[in-house]
Design a protein around this motif. Structure first.
Motif, mmCIF file in Angstrom:
data_model
loop_
_atom_site.group_PDB
_atom_site.id
_atom_site.type_symbol
_atom_site.label_atom_id
_atom_site.label_comp_id
_atom_site.label_asym_id
_atom_site.label_seq_id
_atom_site.Cartn_x
_atom_site.Cartn_y
_atom_site.Cartn_z
ATOM 1 N N LYS A 7 0.576 -1.313 0.032
ATOM 2 C CA LYS A 7 0.239 0.094 -0.295
ATOM 3 C C LYS A 7 1.130 1.081 -0.106
ATOM 4 C CE LYS A 7 -3.396 3.011 1.417
ATOM 5 N NZ LYS A 7 -3.296 3.693 2.451
ATOM 6 N N GLY A 9 1.002 4.578 1.059
ATOM 7 C CA GLY A 9 -0.004 5.607 1.630
ATOM 8 C C GLY A 9 -0.188 7.241 0.322
ATOM 9 N N GLY A 10 -1.429 7.873 0.577
ATOM 10 C CA GLY A 10 -1.606 9.553 0.316
ATOM 11 C C GLY A 10 -0.631 10.250 0.387
ATOM 12 N N SER A 11 0.066 9.380 1.942
ATOM 13 C CA SER A 11 0.752 10.946 2.855
ATOM 14 C C SER A 11 1.750 10.864 2.618
ATOM 15 C CB SER A 11 0.879 10.000 4.437
ATOM 16 O OG SER A 11 1.839 8.468 4.800
ATOM 17 N N LYS A 16 -0.114 15.443 0.791
ATOM 18 C CA LYS A 16 -1.111 15.287 1.296
ATOM 19 C C LYS A 16 -1.115 16.705 2.369
ATOM 20 C CE LYS A 16 -3.677 11.941 4.591
ATOM 21 N NZ LYS A 16 -4.330 10.634 3.968
ATOM 22 N N HIS A 17 0.592 16.807 3.779
ATOM 23 C CA HIS A 17 0.235 17.152 5.111
ATOM 24 C C HIS A 17 -0.043 18.561 4.345
ATOM 25 C CE1 HIS A 17 0.074 13.403 7.046
ATOM 26 N NE2 HIS A 17 1.492 13.339 6.706
ATOM 27 N N GLY A 51 -2.755 4.851 -2.052
ATOM 28 C CA GLY A 51 -3.927 5.563 -1.307
ATOM 29 C C GLY A 51 -4.728 7.432 -2.269
ATOM 30 N N ALA A 52 -5.354 8.097 -1.504
ATOM 31 C CA ALA A 52 -5.756 9.290 -1.694
ATOM 32 C C ALA A 52 -4.869 10.640 -1.791
ATOM 33 C CB ALA A 52 -7.358 9.329 -1.571
ATOM 34 N N GLY A 53 -5.084 10.936 -0.868
ATOM 35 C CA GLY A 53 -4.212 12.377 -0.233
ATOM 36 C C GLY A 53 -5.139 12.847 -0.857
ATOM 37 N N HIS A 57 -9.789 12.937 -1.154
ATOM 38 C CA HIS A 57 -10.091 13.043 0.804
ATOM 39 C C HIS A 57 -10.829 14.410 1.286
ATOM 40 C CE1 HIS A 57 -8.672 9.615 2.703
ATOM 41 N NE2 HIS A 57 -7.139 9.982 2.606
ATOM 42 N N ASP A 177 4.664 7.905 5.252
ATOM 43 C CA ASP A 177 4.916 9.194 5.766
ATOM 44 C C ASP A 177 5.773 9.237 6.593
ATOM 45 O OD1 ASP A 177 3.261 10.084 7.285
ATOM 46 O OD2 ASP A 177 3.473 11.997 6.991
ATOM 47 N N PHE A 182 3.883 5.247 16.445
ATOM 48 C CA PHE A 182 5.060 5.678 17.059
ATOM 49 C C PHE A 182 4.124 5.922 18.306
ATOM 50 C CE2 PHE A 182 7.384 7.185 13.322
ATOM 51 C CZ PHE A 182 8.721 6.976 13.776
ATOM 52 N N ASP A 212 -8.708 13.711 6.223
ATOM 53 C CA ASP A 212 -8.781 12.216 5.129
ATOM 54 C C ASP A 212 -10.374 11.894 6.675
ATOM 55 O OD1 ASP A 212 -6.189 9.463 5.891
ATOM 56 O OD2 ASP A 212 -8.331 9.462 5.659
ATOM 57 N N PHE A 217 -5.941 7.313 11.348
ATOM 58 C CA PHE A 217 -4.561 6.302 11.648
ATOM 59 C C PHE A 217 -5.082 5.086 12.841
ATOM 60 C CE2 PHE A 217 -1.380 5.384 13.740
ATOM 61 C CZ PHE A 217 -0.607 5.121 13.302
ATOM 62 N N LYS A 220 -6.895 2.799 10.539
ATOM 63 C CA LYS A 220 -5.920 1.801 10.073
ATOM 64 C C LYS A 220 -5.883 1.148 10.639
ATOM 65 C CE LYS A 220 -2.972 4.301 7.624
ATOM 66 N NZ LYS A 220 -2.691 3.777 6.541
#
Ligand SMILES: Nc1ncnc2c1ncn2[C@@H]1O[C@H](COP(=O)(O)OP(=O)(O)OP(=O)(O)O)[C@@H](O)[C@H]1O
Ligand SMILES: [Mg+2]
Length: 261
Positions: A7, A9-11, A16-17, A51-53, A57, A177, A182, A212, A217, A220
């Motif tokens: 996968k 990720g859009g991140s 995205k951010h 993903g989409a980002g 979204h 990303d 964490f 999102d 998260f 997910k």
């Protein structure tokens, strides 16, 4: 032959951010070349979901698509989201093909029916046949028709977990990303090496940054724990560190977080 669902990720493949509707082409091309190298060097079948980002979204949020059908005013939002996702998919597939991967677009909205947001009907034999032919199907999260609610969002994460089960994947690799999960603030707290149902409640996860619509998260991780229950582990790694994806595909070195039973 090992089977892995990746996968992207859009991140990590989009901005995205920053809320910018753009691909991070440099990062995407590096990830494509790592997948290409792994495919050439080892006995692997790879299936990719991205993903989409902001491509998905943002319009999905604007038109409230995550709630399903409420009014006809939402319908243009389906058009906008589809256009955005198809544009992003085209960029991802092109990057992979340029890197020498036999990548082909796979359009989830043409093959899958949802039932209140969960996959209800999907002829996975199409995907299995593609893999047999050594093609690399590239699917994505999108807005899909839904027997109960008219339409709903299928997240790239849900699609990843579903496909992994249906093709009997040996592993899922999620590229994002951050390098794994964490304990608190991502990047600023301790990295969790292994995440299980046994230890997940001892951590406090915040919400992700950037729009999102698929539950963020926590959602997910829930998806991934369900997959782990079925015996398929997921490795979550950073797509910004050189060869972390490659290492995970050929199982050379361990990075990030392993979500397992
Ligand atoms: N404890 C945590 N550890 C790691 N990441 C976290 C944590 N809490 C929140 N996050 C956020 O989760 C994000 C990853 O999930 P997100 O759904 O935003 O990305 P994605 O799945 O790559 O994107 P998309 O849904 O567009 O594919 C990270 O960017 C990070 O900001
Ligand atoms: Mg997400």
């Amino acid at each position: 032959m090992r089977r892995i669902v990746v996968k992207l990720g859009g991140s990590v493949i989009t901005k995205k951010h920053e809320g910018v509707r753009e691909v991070d082409q440099k990062v995407l091309d590096i990830l494509s070349s790592e997948i290409s190298r792994a495919l050439k060097e080892s006995a692997l079948q790879v299936l990719i979901v991205h993903g989409a980002g902001p491509y998905g979204h943002v319009p999905a949020k604007k038109y409230g698509l995550a709630e399903g059908f409420k009014s006809v005013d939402q319908i243009p939002g389906i058009v906008e989201t589809r256009l955005g996702m198809e544009e992003l998919n085209r960029i991802v597939v092109s990057s992979l093909a340029n890197a020498g991967v036999n990548a082909v677009a796979f359009q989830p909205s043409a093959a899958i029916m949802l039932d209140d947001g969960r996959i209800n009907d999907f002829d996975v034999s199409i995907v299995r046949k593609m893999l047999e032919l050594r093609l690399v199907p590239v699917g994505y999260g999108d807005v899909l028709t839904d027997v109960r609610t008219g339409f709903k969002i299928l997240s790239g994460d849900q699609l990843t977990a579903y496909l992994a089960k249906m093709i009997g994947a040996d592993l899922v690799v999620m590229v994002g990303d951050y390098d794994g999960v964490f304990e608190g603030e991502p990047g600023e707290s301790e990295q969790i090496k292994e995440l299980t149902r046994g230890n997940i409640d001892s951590f406090e996860f915040g919400a992700g940054k950037g729009a999102d619509v698929t539950g963020g998260f926590k959602r997910k991780l829930e998806e991934l724990l369900e997959l782990a229950d079925a015996g398929i582990a997921t490795r979550i790694v950073s797509g910004r560190e050189k060869d972390f994806l490659y290492d995970s595909l050929v199982v050379r070195k361990e990075h990030g977080t392993l979500v397992k039973k």
